[in-house]
Structure formats: structure tokens, C-alpha cells
Write a protein that holds these residues in place. Sequence first.
Motif, PDB file in Angstrom:
ATOM      1  N   HIS A  29      81.882  71.163  98.020  1.00  0.00           N
ATOM      2  CA  HIS A  29      82.748  72.522  97.891  1.00  0.00           C
ATOM      3  C   HIS A  29      83.957  72.393  99.179  1.00  0.00           C
ATOM      4  O   HIS A  29      83.402  72.802 100.304  1.00  0.00           O
ATOM      5  CB  HIS A  29      83.491  73.501  97.463  1.00  0.00           C
ATOM      6  CG  HIS A  29      83.003  73.448  95.553  1.00  0.00           C
ATOM      7  ND1 HIS A  29      83.039  74.195  94.827  1.00  0.00           N
ATOM      8  CD2 HIS A  29      83.210  71.970  95.111  1.00  0.00           C
ATOM      9  CE1 HIS A  29      82.966  73.945  93.633  1.00  0.00           C
ATOM     10  NE2 HIS A  29      82.937  72.959  93.386  1.00  0.00           N
ATOM     11  N   ALA A  94      85.360  75.756  96.326  1.00  0.00           N
ATOM     12  CA  ALA A  94      86.077  74.932  95.045  1.00  0.00           C
ATOM     13  C   ALA A  94      86.464  73.309  95.852  1.00  0.00           C
ATOM     14  O   ALA A  94      86.287  73.563  96.667  1.00  0.00           O
ATOM     15  CB  ALA A  94      87.676  75.415  94.913  1.00  0.00           C
ATOM     16  N   ASN A 100      91.163  73.531  90.954  1.00  0.00           N
ATOM     17  CA  ASN A 100      90.893  74.621  91.815  1.00  0.00           C
ATOM     18  C   ASN A 100      89.895  75.533  90.932  1.00  0.00           C
ATOM     19  O   ASN A 100      90.303  76.650  90.979  1.00  0.00           O
ATOM     20  CB  ASN A 100      91.585  75.373  92.293  1.00  0.00           C
ATOM     21  CG  ASN A 100      91.946  76.036  93.647  1.00  0.00           C
ATOM     22  OD1 ASN A 100      91.626  77.093  93.776  1.00  0.00           O
ATOM     23  ND2 ASN A 100      91.752  75.346  95.018  1.00  0.00           N
ATOM     24  N   GLN A 102      88.086  78.546  91.125  1.00  0.00           N
ATOM     25  CA  GLN A 102      86.963  78.818  92.283  1.00  0.00           C
ATOM     26  C   GLN A 102      85.011  79.656  90.899  1.00  0.00           C
ATOM     27  O   GLN A 102      85.465  79.789  90.673  1.00  0.00           O
ATOM     28  CB  GLN A 102      87.916  80.521  91.778  1.00  0.00           C
ATOM     29  CG  GLN A 102      88.498  80.793  92.012  1.00  0.00           C
ATOM     30  CD  GLN A 102      89.040  80.420  93.773  1.00  0.00           C
ATOM     31  OE1 GLN A 102      88.897  80.996  94.508  1.00  0.00           O
ATOM     32  NE2 GLN A 102      89.965  78.963  93.660  1.00  0.00           N
TER      33      GLN A 102
END
Lengths: 113, 111
Positions: A29, A94, A100, A102
Motif C-alpha cells: 500500500h 490503503a 481506499n 483502510q
Amino acid sequence: DTEVTQTPKHLVMGMTNKKSLKCEQHMGHRAMYWYKQKAKKPPELMFVYSYEKLSINESVPSRFSPECPNSSLLNLHLHALQPEDSALYLCASAEVDSKNIQYFGAGTRLSVL
Amino acid sequence: GQQVMQIPQYQHVQEGEDFTTYCNSSTTLSNIQWYKQRPGGHPVFLIQLVKSGEVKKQKRLTFQFGEAKKNSSLHITATQTTDVGTYFCAGLSGGSYIPTFGRGTSLIVHP
């Protein structure tokens, strides 16, 4: 591996101490976040790093200093904290895309005496 | 700025009863996410809704996204003690990659 690892799990510090919180992810990420969460409240965004650069600072006091040494690591340096800074500090990562999602670490429960 | 309102703040149910939490956004969302945080734990991603009117199911959990993409709900059928926790919605709008969290609904299940 969908894990975000945070250390330490618990931290007690005095108002004159300097300490650091650490966060690590190996999911590739490129966005990493620091959140502060008080009891019975939602996570409150503090900082966002995107591609290892600080992209968002939500007017956080300078006694909190973030650092992103590389794409897998995120630190939060603490200095001269106040008792009201006691909280759960959550790291999240993320992908930088429209989803996106989390992925949160287990957090560091911080007590400032 | 964008606001996401979530109600109720707390919900007590007897085991076996149903539960619903609702989220409303002040702006049109590109997508909405749901997270669950167990007591003493951290938020864990449950699901994401993207399309207008979308409905998704995960076993006893049903998630809905409104036609106008400004509201969402999570419904749990026949609650169990393992459902205890705080459920957060989080909305994204425009080109932002920062989700805005609702205040959460804490579910308490009485055996």
C-alpha cells in the motif's frame, strides 16, 4: 498478508518524555495514515502519507511528528504530550485508488501522566 | 465539508432480535464503507458499496446504498453475542481518498 503491525501495544509516558510509535505493512500500500481515537468516538484523522510524502496534516499540534522512512514503515514521534493526548493511536494503510479501503493496525493505547 | 451522520449512537437488543444502523451524508458519495470495531479492538473492514441502490449480503448482515448515494444502512438479522461492537460507516466523495467516518453505532446484545 493483510496485516498492519503496530508497536508498542501499550505506552505510558510522562509529559517530558520522548517516545515513538511504529507501524509496518507489507501489502504494498502506498497510503498510510495516523488516526487518534478516544473512547466511544470514531477514528479522527491526524496525518496521511501518500507515496512516502506527507499529503495531509489535520492541524495536529507539533508535539506529534510523523515520519515515513519508506513505503512499508510509518512512525509517530511524541514529545511533551499532554494528559488529554491519552488515546488509542491507530495506523492504517490503503491502496491509492478510488476504493481506499483502510486496513487498521491493532493500535497503541497511550496514557500520558 | 462533508459530514456523515450515523444513528442510533447505541442500540441494546435481546439475542435473536434484529438490528439496523443508518448513515446519511451531506453530499453525494462515490462509495461507502462499513467497519466493525469489537470492544478493545480496532476497526475491521466489512464491505464497500459503490453503485446506486446496491444491496450486498454477508450471512446475516445486509448492506444497502441509497439511490441518491447519500445514505446507507446495515441490517443484522437475528443478532448473536458475537455481533457486539461498534459499527462505523465511512463515506468517500469526489476525488478524495480520505474516508469520513460516522460517529458509529454501538450494538449491545443481551443473551
